[in-house]
Design a protein around this motif. Structure first.
Motif, PDB file in Angstrom:
ATOM      1  N   LEU A 164       0.855  -1.181   0.000  1.00 54.45           N
ATOM      2  CA  LEU A 164       0.000   0.000   0.000  1.00 54.45           C
ATOM      3  C   LEU A 164       0.895   1.236   0.000  1.00 54.45           C
ATOM      4  CD1 LEU A 164      -1.955  -2.261   0.925  1.00 54.45           C
ATOM      5  CD2 LEU A 164      -3.061  -0.575   2.397  1.00 54.45           C
ATOM      6  N   LEU A 165       0.728   2.078  -1.016  1.00 53.86           N
ATOM      7  CA  LEU A 165       1.551   3.277  -1.169  1.00 53.86           C
ATOM      8  C   LEU A 165       0.701   4.512  -0.875  1.00 53.86           C
ATOM      9  CD1 LEU A 165       2.957   0.992  -2.862  1.00 53.86           C
ATOM     10  CD2 LEU A 165       3.790   2.804  -4.350  1.00 53.86           C
ATOM     11  N   PHE A 166       1.233   5.405  -0.039  1.00 54.11           N
ATOM     12  CA  PHE A 166       0.506   6.603   0.383  1.00 54.11           C
ATOM     13  C   PHE A 166       1.294   7.849  -0.021  1.00 54.11           C
ATOM     14  CE2 PHE A 166      -0.773   3.168   3.140  1.00 54.11           C
ATOM     15  CZ  PHE A 166      -2.136   3.339   3.301  1.00 54.11           C
TER      16      PHE A 166
ATOM     17  N   LYS B  86      -6.496  -5.657   6.794  1.00 54.82           N
ATOM     18  CA  LYS B  86      -5.810  -6.676   7.599  1.00 54.82           C
ATOM     19  C   LYS B  86      -4.384  -6.925   7.085  1.00 54.82           C
ATOM     20  CE  LYS B  86     -10.049  -9.046   9.060  1.00 54.82           C
ATOM     21  NZ  LYS B  86     -10.964  -8.000   8.582  1.00 54.82           N
ATOM     22  N   LEU B  87      -3.655  -5.836   6.881  1.00 51.93           N
ATOM     23  CA  LEU B  87      -2.276  -5.912   6.414  1.00 51.93           C
ATOM     24  C   LEU B  87      -1.340  -5.291   7.443  1.00 51.93           C
ATOM     25  CD1 LEU B  87      -2.741  -4.959   2.641  1.00 51.93           C
ATOM     26  CD2 LEU B  87      -2.128  -7.208   3.565  1.00 51.93           C
ATOM     27  N   PRO B  88      -0.096  -5.794   7.532  1.00 53.32           N
ATOM     28  CA  PRO B  88       0.859  -5.291   8.524  1.00 53.32           C
ATOM     29  C   PRO B  88       1.494  -3.967   8.101  1.00 53.32           C
ATOM     30  CG  PRO B  88       1.874  -7.024   7.226  1.00 53.32           C
ATOM     31  CD  PRO B  88       0.434  -6.955   6.783  1.00 53.32           C
ATOM     32  N   LEU B  89       2.116  -3.307   9.068  1.00 55.92           N
ATOM     33  CA  LEU B  89       2.717  -2.001   8.850  1.00 55.92           C
ATOM     34  C   LEU B  89       3.805  -2.033   7.782  1.00 55.92           C
ATOM     35  CD1 LEU B  89       2.558   0.906   9.930  1.00 55.92           C
ATOM     36  CD2 LEU B  89       4.322   0.289  11.595  1.00 55.92           C
ATOM     37  N   HIS B  90       4.562  -3.119   7.725  1.00 56.86           N
ATOM     38  CA  HIS B  90       5.680  -3.161   6.771  1.00 56.86           C
ATOM     39  C   HIS B  90       5.220  -3.280   5.317  1.00 56.86           C
ATOM     40  CE1 HIS B  90       5.350  -7.524   6.200  1.00 56.86           C
ATOM     41  NE2 HIS B  90       5.265  -7.658   7.507  1.00 56.86           N
ATOM     42  N   ASN B  91       3.927  -3.459   5.090  1.00 64.35           N
ATOM     43  CA  ASN B  91       3.403  -3.459   3.720  1.00 64.35           C
ATOM     44  C   ASN B  91       3.157  -2.047   3.200  1.00 64.35           C
ATOM     45  OD1 ASN B  91       3.158  -6.271   4.305  1.00 64.35           O
ATOM     46  ND2 ASN B  91       1.550  -6.447   2.767  1.00 64.35           N
ATOM     47  N   ALA B  92       3.307  -1.044   4.081  1.00 64.53           N
ATOM     48  CA  ALA B  92       3.013   0.335   3.701  1.00 64.53           C
ATOM     49  C   ALA B  92       4.284   1.084   3.308  1.00 64.53           C
ATOM     50  CB  ALA B  92       2.332   1.053   4.854  1.00 64.53           C
ATOM     51  N   TYR B  93       4.134   1.966   2.327  1.00 61.16           N
ATOM     52  CA  TYR B  93       5.208   2.863   1.869  1.00 61.16           C
ATOM     53  C   TYR B  93       4.616   4.265   1.822  1.00 61.16           C
ATOM     54  CZ  TYR B  93       7.694  -1.361   0.461  1.00 61.16           C
ATOM     55  OH  TYR B  93       8.332  -2.579   0.470  1.00 61.16           O
ATOM     56  N   VAL B  94       5.318   5.232   2.416  1.00 61.70           N
ATOM     57  CA  VAL B  94       4.780   6.588   2.457  1.00 61.70           C
ATOM     58  C   VAL B  94       5.742   7.558   1.778  1.00 61.70           C
ATOM     59  CG1 VAL B  94       3.445   6.149   4.540  1.00 61.70           C
ATOM     60  CG2 VAL B  94       5.731   7.124   4.741  1.00 61.70           C
TER      61      VAL B  94
ATOM     62  N   ASN C  64       9.074   2.187   5.788  1.00 62.54           N
ATOM     63  CA  ASN C  64       9.426   2.551   4.413  1.00 62.54           C
ATOM     64  C   ASN C  64       8.936   3.968   4.124  1.00 62.54           C
ATOM     65  OD1 ASN C  64      10.281  -0.237   3.895  1.00 62.54           O
ATOM     66  ND2 ASN C  64       8.098  -0.695   3.969  1.00 62.54           N
ATOM     67  N   SER C  65       9.747   4.952   4.483  1.00 57.29           N
ATOM     68  CA  SER C  65       9.343   6.350   4.367  1.00 57.29           C
ATOM     69  C   SER C  65      10.259   7.078   3.392  1.00 57.29           C
ATOM     70  CB  SER C  65       9.366   7.028   5.733  1.00 57.29           C
ATOM     71  OG  SER C  65      10.628   6.847   6.363  1.00 57.29           O
ATOM     72  N   ILE C  66       9.660   7.707   2.386  1.00 59.88           N
ATOM     73  CA  ILE C  66      10.409   8.312   1.284  1.00 59.88           C
ATOM     74  C   ILE C  66      10.169   9.814   1.271  1.00 59.88           C
ATOM     75  CG2 ILE C  66      10.703   8.384  -1.227  1.00 59.88           C
ATOM     76  CD1 ILE C  66       9.106   5.304   0.199  1.00 59.88           C
ATOM     77  N   VAL C  67      11.259  10.595   1.206  1.00 65.56           N
ATOM     78  CA  VAL C  67      11.192  12.051   1.217  1.00 65.56           C
ATOM     79  C   VAL C  67      12.092  12.597   0.113  1.00 65.56           C
ATOM     80  CG1 VAL C  67      11.706  14.138   2.562  1.00 65.56           C
ATOM     81  CG2 VAL C  67      10.703  12.137   3.701  1.00 65.56           C
ATOM     82  N   PRO C  68      11.644  13.594  -0.646  1.00 61.38           N
ATOM     83  CA  PRO C  68      12.505  14.208  -1.666  1.00 61.38           C
ATOM     84  C   PRO C  68      13.566  15.094  -1.017  1.00 61.38           C
ATOM     85  CG  PRO C  68      10.429  15.376  -1.560  1.00 61.38           C
ATOM     86  CD  PRO C  68      10.288  14.188  -0.648  1.00 61.38           C
ATOM     87  N   LYS C  69      14.637  15.349  -1.755  1.00 59.52           N
ATOM     88  CA  LYS C  69      15.749  16.152  -1.238  1.00 59.52           C
ATOM     89  C   LYS C  69      15.318  17.536  -0.765  1.00 59.52           C
ATOM     90  CE  LYS C  69      19.212  13.939  -4.195  1.00 59.52           C
ATOM     91  NZ  LYS C  69      20.106  14.119  -5.376  1.00 59.52           N
ATOM     92  N   ALA C  70      14.273  18.084  -1.369  1.00 54.30           N
ATOM     93  CA  ALA C  70      13.794  19.415  -1.013  1.00 54.30           C
ATOM     94  C   ALA C  70      12.834  19.404   0.172  1.00 54.30           C
ATOM     95  CB  ALA C  70      13.102  20.069  -2.210  1.00 54.30           C
ATOM     96  N   GLY C  71      12.681  18.255   0.824  1.00 55.09           N
ATOM     97  CA  GLY C  71      11.779  18.151   1.965  1.00 55.09           C
ATOM     98  C   GLY C  71      12.252  18.993   3.139  1.00 55.09           C
ATOM     99  N   SER C  72      11.375  19.188   4.115  1.00 57.40           N
ATOM    100  CA  SER C  72      11.749  19.955   5.307  1.00 57.40           C
ATOM    101  C   SER C  72      12.841  19.204   6.076  1.00 57.40           C
ATOM    102  CB  SER C  72      10.536  20.170   6.208  1.00 57.40           C
ATOM    103  OG  SER C  72      10.164  18.971   6.866  1.00 57.40           O
ATOM    104  N   GLU C  73      13.541  19.940   6.918  1.00 61.05           N
ATOM    105  CA  GLU C  73      14.635  19.341   7.692  1.00 61.05           C
ATOM    106  C   GLU C  73      14.145  18.175   8.532  1.00 61.05           C
ATOM    107  OE1 GLU C  73      17.902  20.671  11.113  1.00 61.05           O
ATOM    108  OE2 GLU C  73      16.833  22.197   9.953  1.00 61.05           O
ATOM    109  N   LEU C  74      13.004  18.356   9.193  1.00 60.37           N
ATOM    110  CA  LEU C  74      12.483  17.288  10.043  1.00 60.37           C
ATOM    111  C   LEU C  74      12.010  16.094   9.218  1.00 60.37           C
ATOM    112  CD1 LEU C  74      10.496  19.352  12.708  1.00 60.37           C
ATOM    113  CD2 LEU C  74      12.670  18.143  13.016  1.00 60.37           C
ATOM    114  N   ALA C  75      11.426  16.355   8.047  1.00 60.48           N
ATOM    115  CA  ALA C  75      10.985  15.260   7.187  1.00 60.48           C
ATOM    116  C   ALA C  75      12.178  14.443   6.710  1.00 60.48           C
ATOM    117  CB  ALA C  75      10.188  15.803   6.004  1.00 60.48           C
ATOM    118  N   LEU C  76      13.248  15.119   6.345  1.00 62.00           N
ATOM    119  CA  LEU C  76      14.455  14.417   5.891  1.00 62.00           C
ATOM    120  C   LEU C  76      15.041  13.565   7.012  1.00 62.00           C
ATOM    121  CD1 LEU C  76      16.045  17.321   3.820  1.00 62.00           C
ATOM    122  CD2 LEU C  76      15.198  15.162   2.893  1.00 62.00           C
ATOM    123  N   GLU C  77      14.990  14.066   8.231  1.00 57.17           N
ATOM    124  CA  GLU C  77      15.487  13.296   9.375  1.00 57.17           C
ATOM    125  C   GLU C  77      14.654  12.045   9.609  1.00 57.17           C
ATOM    126  OE1 GLU C  77      15.523  15.910  12.702  1.00 57.17           O
ATOM    127  OE2 GLU C  77      17.173  17.146  11.946  1.00 57.17           O
TER     128      GLU C  77
END
Length: 270
Positions: free
Chosen positions: A10-12, A209-217, A233-246
């Motif tokens: 599941l991709l969000f 009824k799916l586990p957390l590791h099936n998710a990608y954000v 599985n958390s994906i952030v672009p290079k231009a993301g906020s400082e906290l998002a990148l962390e």
């Protein structure tokens, strides 16, 4: 969605700054990635602070299996041309008007967002809202500008403040119903208490009824932090906020540099 199994991913996707750039351009590479991921049997969801009525048809046309809107307060599934609402957190109209009046007192200039339309208080606006207001009016969105209108209400809201704004007083007044998010600069966002992009993900995972590791954000800003920190599985672009990148487990190129497509390839989602 009858073919969901333990291998279904599941991709969000956040919208602003993630799927589209500042000019609201939605690149073909991102659309192609979404198409290929769905062809592979994965489910694709928008997960946005926007309410449902404010998602452009040009974005929806890329093809999604559902929407998590209004910071997790409204969830809709799409299947076989049908739309099914499985969650909508509401607040009373009386409380909405009470908060709007307090925004005047505390110097908080707000854009009030309901599932079906957008509202402002015409007696408490800032020049920073003019562009957004003009966009809604010029593009045929339903719009209410009077807090005394019998249909004035909201699920969540966002806005601007200034040096003399009583931010702490505002936070305290809304704390029973809402949580406050500082979006950097003088911009803020307010989501229903107990609801967020992260709770929206949990709700859908439990629904299927799916586990957390099936998710990608995929997110880029401070209002994405809860979901970025929730999902491994958390994906952030290079231009993301400082906290998002962390908070990211993987940093990709920006959306206009095919970052979404590249991240999907990295995680073997396409």
């Amino acid at each position: 969605m009858s073919n969901i199994n333990e291998n279904t991913k599941l991709l969000f996707f956040d919208i602003d700054g993630t799927l589209v750039n500042e000019e609201k351009i939605f690149p073909e590479s991102a659309k192609e990635g979404i198409r290929l991921a769905r062809e592979k049997g994965n489910l694709i969801f928008i997960n946005t602070g926007r309410v449902k009525c404010n998602i452009e048809p040009s974005i929806l046309s890329a093809g999604f299996d559902g929407l998590v809107c209004g910071c997790g307060s409204n969830i809709v599934l799409f299947e076989d041309g049908r739309e099914t609402e499985i969650l909508h957190k509401t607040i009373s109209m009386e409380r909405c008007r009470e908060i709007a009046l307090k925004c005047r007192e505390f110097g908080m200039y707000s854009l009030f967002e309901y599932r079906d339309y957008t509202c402002i208080d015409k007696d408490n606006i800032t020049e920073q809202a003019d562009k957004i207001i003009g966009y809604f009016k010029n593009n045929g969105y339903r719009f209410i500008d009077d807090i005394n209108d019998p249909e004035f209400r909201f699920d969540k809201f966002a806005g601007w403040y200034y040096e003399n704004s009583d931010i702490e007083g505002f936070k305290e007044f809304i704390s029973e119903d809402f949580s406050y998010i500082d979006r950097e600069g003088n911009f803020f966002e307010v989501e229903p208490k107990g609801y967020s992009k992260a709770t929206g993900i949990k709700f859908i995972l439990d629904y299927f009824k799916l586990p957390l590791h099936n998710a990608y954000v995929f997110g880029d800003g401070n209002n994405d932090l809860e979901m970025l920190r929730l999902v491994p599985n958390s994906i952030v672009p290079k231009a993301g906020s400082e906290l998002a990148l962390e908070a990211a487990s993987f940093i990709t190129d920006d959306v206009m540099d095919d970052g979404i497509y590249k991240a999907m390839k990295h995680f073997e989602l396409i």
